[in-house]
Design an enzyme around this catalytic site. Structure first.
Site, PDB file in Angstrom:
ATOM      1  N   ARG A  21       0.822  -1.214   0.000  1.00  0.00           N
ATOM      2  CA  ARG A  21       0.000   0.000   0.000  1.00  0.00           C
ATOM      3  C   ARG A  21       0.859   1.269   0.000  1.00  0.00           C
ATOM      4  O   ARG A  21       0.347   2.382   0.118  1.00  0.00           O
ATOM      5  CB  ARG A  21      -0.958  -0.005   1.203  1.00  0.00           C
ATOM      6  CG  ARG A  21      -2.009  -1.113   1.092  1.00  0.00           C
ATOM      7  CD  ARG A  21      -3.155  -0.932   2.076  1.00  0.00           C
ATOM      8  NE  ARG A  21      -2.791  -1.201   3.460  1.00  0.00           N
ATOM      9  CZ  ARG A  21      -2.766  -2.434   4.008  1.00  0.00           C
ATOM     10  NH1 ARG A  21      -3.066  -3.495   3.289  1.00  0.00           N
ATOM     11  NH2 ARG A  21      -2.436  -2.591   5.272  1.00  0.00           N
ATOM     12  N   ASP A  45       0.988  -5.357   3.752  1.00  0.00           N
ATOM     13  CA  ASP A  45       1.510  -4.077   4.241  1.00  0.00           C
ATOM     14  C   ASP A  45       1.568  -4.160   5.774  1.00  0.00           C
ATOM     15  O   ASP A  45       1.300  -5.223   6.353  1.00  0.00           O
ATOM     16  CB  ASP A  45       0.646  -2.917   3.742  1.00  0.00           C
ATOM     17  CG  ASP A  45       1.435  -1.611   3.685  1.00  0.00           C
ATOM     18  OD1 ASP A  45       1.910  -1.220   2.606  1.00  0.00           O
ATOM     19  OD2 ASP A  45       1.602  -0.976   4.755  1.00  0.00           O
ATOM     20  N   ALA A 114      18.491  -3.980  -5.364  1.00  0.00           N
ATOM     21  CA  ALA A 114      18.932  -2.913  -6.270  1.00  0.00           C
ATOM     22  C   ALA A 114      18.532  -1.554  -5.697  1.00  0.00           C
ATOM     23  O   ALA A 114      17.363  -1.334  -5.381  1.00  0.00           O
ATOM     24  CB  ALA A 114      18.309  -3.096  -7.651  1.00  0.00           C
ATOM     25  N   HIS A 144      15.161  14.521  -4.184  1.00  0.00           N
ATOM     26  CA  HIS A 144      13.993  13.642  -4.037  1.00  0.00           C
ATOM     27  C   HIS A 144      12.796  14.384  -3.455  1.00  0.00           C
ATOM     28  O   HIS A 144      12.936  15.465  -2.883  1.00  0.00           O
ATOM     29  CB  HIS A 144      14.329  12.441  -3.143  1.00  0.00           C
ATOM     30  CG  HIS A 144      15.132  11.384  -3.824  1.00  0.00           C
ATOM     31  ND1 HIS A 144      16.495  11.459  -3.964  1.00  0.00           N
ATOM     32  CD2 HIS A 144      14.752  10.234  -4.438  1.00  0.00           C
ATOM     33  CE1 HIS A 144      16.927  10.393  -4.622  1.00  0.00           C
ATOM     34  NE2 HIS A 144      15.895   9.636  -4.929  1.00  0.00           N
ATOM     35  N   LYS A 148      10.440  11.249   1.383  1.00  0.00           N
ATOM     36  CA  LYS A 148      11.467  10.197   1.466  1.00  0.00           C
ATOM     37  C   LYS A 148      12.061  10.170   2.877  1.00  0.00           C
ATOM     38  O   LYS A 148      12.415  11.218   3.426  1.00  0.00           O
ATOM     39  CB  LYS A 148      12.567  10.472   0.429  1.00  0.00           C
ATOM     40  CG  LYS A 148      13.641   9.408   0.383  1.00  0.00           C
ATOM     41  CD  LYS A 148      14.500   9.535  -0.867  1.00  0.00           C
ATOM     42  CE  LYS A 148      15.641   8.530  -0.861  1.00  0.00           C
ATOM     43  NZ  LYS A 148      15.168   7.131  -0.752  1.00  0.00           N
TER      44      LYS A 148
HETATM   45  N1  NAD Z   1      15.125   0.633  -5.699  1.00  0.00           N
HETATM   46  C1  NAD Z   1      14.351   1.538  -6.304  1.00  0.00           C
HETATM   47  O1  NAD Z   1      14.323   1.666  -7.544  1.00  0.00           O
HETATM   48  C2  NAD Z   1      13.475   2.409  -5.445  1.00  0.00           C
HETATM   49  C3  NAD Z   1      12.567   3.300  -6.022  1.00  0.00           C
HETATM   50  C4  NAD Z   1      11.728   4.021  -5.181  1.00  0.00           C
HETATM   51  C5  NAD Z   1      11.809   3.837  -3.809  1.00  0.00           C
HETATM   52  N2  NAD Z   1      12.721   2.983  -3.302  1.00  0.00           N
HETATM   53  C6  NAD Z   1      12.799   2.684  -1.870  1.00  0.00           C
HETATM   54  O2  NAD Z   1      11.695   1.840  -1.552  1.00  0.00           O
HETATM   55  C7  NAD Z   1      11.294   2.061  -0.197  1.00  0.00           C
HETATM   56  C8  NAD Z   1       9.800   2.386  -0.188  1.00  0.00           C
HETATM   57  O3  NAD Z   1       9.582   3.619  -0.831  1.00  0.00           O
HETATM   58  P1  NAD Z   1       8.102   4.226  -0.938  1.00  0.00           P
HETATM   59  O4  NAD Z   1       8.252   5.590  -1.509  1.00  0.00           O
HETATM   60  O5  NAD Z   1       7.207   3.242  -1.595  1.00  0.00           O
HETATM   61  O6  NAD Z   1       7.734   4.345   0.623  1.00  0.00           O
HETATM   62  P2  NAD Z   1       6.282   4.296   1.305  1.00  0.00           P
HETATM   63  O7  NAD Z   1       6.484   4.832   2.691  1.00  0.00           O
HETATM   64  O8  NAD Z   1       5.267   4.932   0.408  1.00  0.00           O
HETATM   65  O9  NAD Z   1       5.943   2.726   1.363  1.00  0.00           O
HETATM   66  C9  NAD Z   1       6.464   1.839   2.305  1.00  0.00           C
HETATM   67  C10 NAD Z   1       5.322   0.896   2.665  1.00  0.00           C
HETATM   68  O10 NAD Z   1       5.832  -0.146   3.477  1.00  0.00           O
HETATM   69  C11 NAD Z   1       4.841  -0.438   4.451  1.00  0.00           C
HETATM   70  N3  NAD Z   1       5.425  -1.203   5.555  1.00  0.00           N
HETATM   71  C12 NAD Z   1       6.074  -0.759   6.654  1.00  0.00           C
HETATM   72  N4  NAD Z   1       6.429  -1.797   7.427  1.00  0.00           N
HETATM   73  C13 NAD Z   1       5.995  -2.925   6.800  1.00  0.00           C
HETATM   74  C14 NAD Z   1       6.078  -4.310   7.100  1.00  0.00           C
HETATM   75  N5  NAD Z   1       6.684  -4.749   8.221  1.00  0.00           N
HETATM   76  N6  NAD Z   1       5.541  -5.193   6.215  1.00  0.00           N
HETATM   77  C15 NAD Z   1       4.929  -4.783   5.096  1.00  0.00           C
HETATM   78  N7  NAD Z   1       4.817  -3.475   4.765  1.00  0.00           N
HETATM   79  C16 NAD Z   1       5.358  -2.552   5.604  1.00  0.00           C
HETATM   80  C17 NAD Z   1       4.312   0.934   4.848  1.00  0.00           C
HETATM   81  O11 NAD Z   1       3.086   0.851   5.534  1.00  0.00           O
HETATM   82  C18 NAD Z   1       4.203   1.593   3.482  1.00  0.00           C
HETATM   83  O12 NAD Z   1       2.938   1.342   2.891  1.00  0.00           O
HETATM   84  C19 NAD Z   1      12.211   3.162   0.322  1.00  0.00           C
HETATM   85  O13 NAD Z   1      13.316   2.583   0.994  1.00  0.00           O
HETATM   86  C20 NAD Z   1      12.685   3.870  -0.936  1.00  0.00           C
HETATM   87  O14 NAD Z   1      13.908   4.519  -0.795  1.00  0.00           O
HETATM   88  C21 NAD Z   1      13.552   2.283  -4.082  1.00  0.00           C
HETATM   89  O1  LIG Z   2      11.544   7.654  -3.769  1.00  0.00           O
HETATM   90  C1  LIG Z   2      12.491   7.060  -3.213  1.00  0.00           C
HETATM   91  O2  LIG Z   2      12.551   6.911  -1.973  1.00  0.00           O
HETATM   92  C2  LIG Z   2      13.588   6.526  -4.038  1.00  0.00           C
HETATM   93  N1  LIG Z   2      14.511   5.825  -3.440  1.00  0.00           N
HETATM   94  C3  LIG Z   2      15.604   5.174  -4.072  1.00  0.00           C
HETATM   95  C4  LIG Z   2      16.912   5.655  -3.483  1.00  0.00           C
HETATM   96  O3  LIG Z   2      16.963   5.934  -2.275  1.00  0.00           O
HETATM   97  O4  LIG Z   2      17.904   5.709  -4.201  1.00  0.00           O
HETATM   98  C5  LIG Z   2      15.573   5.229  -5.581  1.00  0.00           C
HETATM   99  C6  LIG Z   2      14.937   6.447  -6.125  1.00  0.00           C
HETATM  100  C7  LIG Z   2      13.571   6.727  -5.492  1.00  0.00           C
END
Ligand code: NAD
Ligand SMILES: O=C(O)C1=N[C@H](C(=O)O)CCC1
Length: 257
Positions: A21, A45, A114, A144, A148
């Site tokens: 979610r 979630d 990744a 960002h 974040k």
């Molecule tokens: N690798 C990539 O390409 C990439 C891209 C975007 C974001 N990210 C990373 O992904 C992560 C999530 O980003 P986001 O913007 O979606 O954050 P967000 O806060 O919108 O989503 C995180 C979700 O995880 C849920 N959550 C928390 N604890 C949980 C648990 N124990 N079990 C299941 N769900 C749980 C939260 O309720 C929330 O819905 C961050 O670390 C962000 O930096 C990585």
């Molecule tokens: O939106 C975020 O949070 C993102 N997290 C990743 C990071 O920390 O590098 C990738 C980009 C988006």
């Protein structure tokens, strides 16, 4: 043919999403739902039991949660024999070693972690690594959205480590910097000797510049994600690949070759 290939040949890949979610989780659920070769079998979630993933017979879990819960989730996946694709940030060298240790006991399992699933972002990191040995100066500026939780970003931290390793291999010394009496934070974070600046502003999504300098010239390598759909081709690529990649795969690079 391996067991996994056999399963894949007989039906869609059964996928569970953790953080379903959240901002990324919602996009991942849509992307998996729309992929002809995948079936979204579990969405979990905060507050939902992880057992829903096992009960649904998921073969691959995709985790976009938070740095404070991702290690427990991964440990659970390994214990349950479920492959994992992880986009959640916060992976230090120590955490990666811990995951490798867990996987030592499950040689058939794959985990892909990744910091950025954007194909353009992966290329930006590759280009920066290639440029690093030619420039005495380098700084990273990541930008960002303000919701974040972590800074600097996982992408910036990973880029800094790659650039620092390339500089060391080329025999470059420290980045020149005569700053004295620095106001705390003014020069950004120091990651392996590379300065990283984190900007947070409404209107941004995920952006990064790697700025190189040498005598008489600079080179800026920049990547912009304007929409979270930009990460989806990389996520789906990893879901398809992970059952055939035992052990830990760090970054998307090996999947693009
Ligand atoms: N690798 C990539 O390409 C990439 C891209 C975007 C974001 N990210 C990373 O992904 C992560 C999530 O980003 P986001 O913007 O979606 O954050 P967000 O806060 O919108 O989503 C995180 C979700 O995880 C849920 N959550 C928390 N604890 C949980 C648990 N124990 N079990 C299941 N769900 C749980 C939260 O309720 C929330 O819905 C961050 O670390 C962000 O930096 C990585
Ligand atoms: O939106 C975020 O949070 C993102 N997290 C990743 C990071 O920390 O590098 C990738 C980009 C988006």
């Amino acid at each position: 043919m391996t067991d996994e290939q056999e399963k894949g040949a007989t039906g869609p890949i059964r996928v569970g999403v953790l953080g379903a979610r959240g901002r990324m989780g919602i996009e991942v659920c849509k992307a998996v739902d729309g992929a002809a070769d995948m079936e979204l079998v579990a969405t979990v979630d905060q507050g939902d039991p992880l057992s829903a993933v096992a009960d649904a017979g998921a073969q691959v879990v995709v985790d976009f949660t938070t740095p404070d819960v991702v290690m427990d989730n991964l440990r659970w996946c390994v214990d349950q024999g479920v492959h994992a694709v992880v986009g959640t940030t916060g992976f230090t060298g120590q955490r990666l070693d811990q995951v490798r240790g867990w996987l030592g006991g499950r040689p058939e399992l794959g985990v892909v972690i990744a910091p950025n699933f954007g194909i353009g972002a992966v290329l930006m990191m590759q280009f920066a690594t290639r440029a690093a040995r030619h420039f005495e100066s380098v700084e990273i500026i990541e930008q960002h959205h303000p919701r974040k939780l972590d800074a600097p970003s996982g992408t910036a931290t990973h880029t800094a480590r790659l650039v620092a390793a390339a500089r060391a291999e080329a025999g470059l010394g420290p980045v020149p910097d005569a700053t004295a009496d620095e106001v705390a934070g003014a020069r950004g974070a120091d990651i392996d000797g590379v300065r990283v600046h984190a900007v947070r502003a409404t209107g941004l999504l995920a952006h990064q510049e790697v700025l190189f300098g040498t005598i008489g010239e600079t080179l800026t390598i920049r990547h912009d994600s304007y929409d979270r759909v930009s990460f989806m081709p990389g996520v789906l690529l990893a879901v398809r690949a992970v059952p055939g990649r035992p052990g830990l795969t760090l970054g998307l690079d090996p999947l693009l070759d």
